[in-house]
Scaffold this motif. Sequence first.
Motif, short mmCIF file in Angstrom:
data_model
loop_
_atom_site.label_atom_id
_atom_site.label_comp_id
_atom_site.label_asym_id
_atom_site.label_seq_id
_atom_site.Cartn_x
_atom_site.Cartn_y
_atom_site.Cartn_z
N ALA A 162 0.86 -1.19 0.00
CA ALA A 162 0.00 0.00 0.00
C ALA A 162 0.89 1.24 0.00
O ALA A 162 1.08 1.91 1.02
N GLY A 163 1.46 1.52 -1.14
CA GLY A 163 2.37 2.63 -1.28
C GLY A 163 3.74 2.32 -0.71
O GLY A 163 3.97 1.29 -0.07
N ALA A 164 4.67 3.26 -0.92
CA ALA A 164 6.02 3.08 -0.40
C ALA A 164 6.04 3.17 1.12
O ALA A 164 6.89 2.54 1.76
N THR A 165 5.11 3.92 1.70
CA THR A 165 5.12 4.06 3.16
C THR A 165 4.90 2.72 3.85
O THR A 165 5.57 2.39 4.83
N GLU A 166 3.95 1.93 3.34
CA GLU A 166 3.77 0.61 3.93
C GLU A 166 4.98 -0.29 3.64
O GLU A 166 5.37 -1.10 4.49
N ALA A 167 5.56 -0.14 2.47
CA ALA A 167 6.74 -0.94 2.15
C ALA A 167 7.86 -0.68 3.15
O ALA A 167 8.53 -1.60 3.62
N ILE A 168 8.06 0.59 3.49
CA ILE A 168 9.08 0.95 4.48
C ILE A 168 8.72 0.35 5.84
O ILE A 168 9.56 -0.26 6.51
N ALA A 169 7.47 0.52 6.26
CA ALA A 169 7.04 0.02 7.56
C ALA A 169 7.19 -1.49 7.65
O ALA A 169 7.75 -2.02 8.62
N ALA A 170 6.69 -2.20 6.65
CA ALA A 170 6.75 -3.67 6.68
C ALA A 170 8.19 -4.16 6.68
O ALA A 170 8.54 -5.12 7.37
N LEU B 177 14.37 -12.25 1.59
CA LEU B 177 14.02 -10.94 2.12
C LEU B 177 12.56 -10.60 1.85
O LEU B 177 11.85 -10.05 2.71
N VAL B 178 12.08 -10.91 0.65
CA VAL B 178 10.67 -10.66 0.33
C VAL B 178 9.76 -11.47 1.25
O VAL B 178 8.74 -10.97 1.74
N THR B 179 10.12 -12.71 1.52
CA THR B 179 9.32 -13.54 2.43
C THR B 179 9.24 -12.91 3.81
O THR B 179 8.18 -12.88 4.44
N ALA B 180 10.37 -12.39 4.29
CA ALA B 180 10.38 -11.74 5.60
C ALA B 180 9.48 -10.51 5.61
O ALA B 180 8.68 -10.30 6.52
N VAL B 181 9.61 -9.67 4.58
CA VAL B 181 8.80 -8.45 4.51
C VAL B 181 7.32 -8.79 4.40
O VAL B 181 6.47 -8.17 5.03
N ARG B 182 7.00 -9.80 3.60
CA ARG B 182 5.59 -10.21 3.43
C ARG B 182 5.01 -10.69 4.76
O ARG B 182 3.82 -10.48 5.03
N SER B 183 5.82 -11.33 5.59
CA SER B 183 5.33 -11.81 6.88
C SER B 183 4.82 -10.67 7.75
O SER B 183 3.85 -10.83 8.50
N ALA B 184 5.48 -9.51 7.65
CA ALA B 184 5.00 -8.33 8.40
C ALA B 184 3.88 -7.63 7.65
O ALA B 184 2.87 -7.24 8.24
N LYS B 185 4.02 -7.49 6.34
CA LYS B 185 3.04 -6.75 5.53
C LYS B 185 1.64 -7.35 5.61
O LYS B 185 0.63 -6.63 5.62
N GLN B 186 1.55 -8.69 5.70
CA GLN B 186 0.24 -9.33 5.68
C GLN B 186 -0.61 -8.98 6.89
O GLN B 186 -1.84 -9.11 6.87
N PHE B 187 0.03 -8.48 7.95
CA PHE B 187 -0.72 -8.09 9.15
C PHE B 187 -0.88 -6.57 9.26
O PHE B 187 -1.35 -6.08 10.28
N LEU B 188 -0.48 -5.86 8.22
CA LEU B 188 -0.73 -4.42 8.17
C LEU B 188 -1.99 -4.17 7.34
O LEU B 188 -3.06 -3.98 7.88
#
Length: 394
Positions: free
Chosen positions: A103-111, A261-272
């Motif tokens: 959801a935009g670059a801001t979520e990418a940074i957060a996740a 790295l994508v798997t790690a980021v997705r693990s956080a992103k899916q709960f945002l």
Amino acid sequence: MTRMTSTSRPLLNRRLAEFGTTIFAEMSALALKTGSINLGQGFPDTDGPEEVREAAVRALRDGRGNQYPPGPGVPELRGAVAAHQERRYGLSYDPDTEVLVTAGATEAIAATLLALLEPGDEVIAFEPYYDSYAACIAMAGGTRVPVTLRPHEGSFRLDLDELRAAVTDRTRLLLINTPHNPTGTVLTREELTAIAELAVERDLLVVTDEVYEHLVFDAAEHLPLATFPGMRERTVTIGSAGKTFSFTGWKVGWVTAPSALVTAVRSAKQFLTYVSSGPFQYAVAEALALPDSYFAAFRADMLAKRDLLAAGLAEAGFEVFRPAGTYFITTDIRPLGESDGFAFCRALPERAGVVAIPNAVFYDHREAGAPFVRFAFCKQTGVLEEAVKRLRAM
């Protein structure tokens, strides 16, 4: 009547206690209240390409994306992002395992920061920095370590010795932004080479915010850090559609990185957000495939607007740092007899009918940013001309 708990503990998590309402909300509200021209917040005042907007309408009507899209993003967009990275930079990514839509670059940074940081990890970021960096590092329990970009011969430059000295045994990652908001600096090949060598030497992860990749001017060039030796395997690259295609409200961003790295980021992103922007993802996939002529025209239009506003600000008495990238101009207000950017920006709407942003809000070392003020030029030419007229008369 609402009662506090028996301990009277503050309601806001202490990690976020230093972050109040963003300066963007404050200054945009001031623009509305005073009827001022808003050159503070970085959003265009016109929509992007009609064919891209129609692609979103078509997706809505065809029922594509109206329900939950796939968690990593629709295949069409992931494929388009991978093709863009290959075509532009020679970077090869598997769209199925090495691309993640956000959801935009801001979520990418957060996740990314939530996924990769443990409490106590240090994150080196260049200040002034985009304001969400500090908040996301705090939410992850990390410690931000600012390295200050300093004025030098008309631009803001990185001190590589200062960067090296900032790395400790607790440093987990480098958070890099180029082209850089708010200063407009574009890191050079020599600077990026030194950063890459440092990351490899100290075994650091690197997160690169490259949302202004298509807005570089003059002799500058955008060089993704992931293209440098030893960097692809340790770099999370963040991109976004909002800045390039002028649909900032769609909030479509992405991450490209090795699968682990994508798997790690997705693990956080899916709960945002889990997923977002379903129909818009299909439209952005088509936007990324636009011919080179679109990107060249977009850059030329912004270059003309940069020069218009830069000239007007100089004539009004500001010291102007002409940006090599982004759609922001940083100025020094000291030639105007001013030194406090916050006070200057809060008074500017009444004095000139124009809104800007004090750069100090992007610094840990507030005194280093005190005399600097940022103006956005991603507006219609007529709007910029009127803003210049008002500033000259100030």
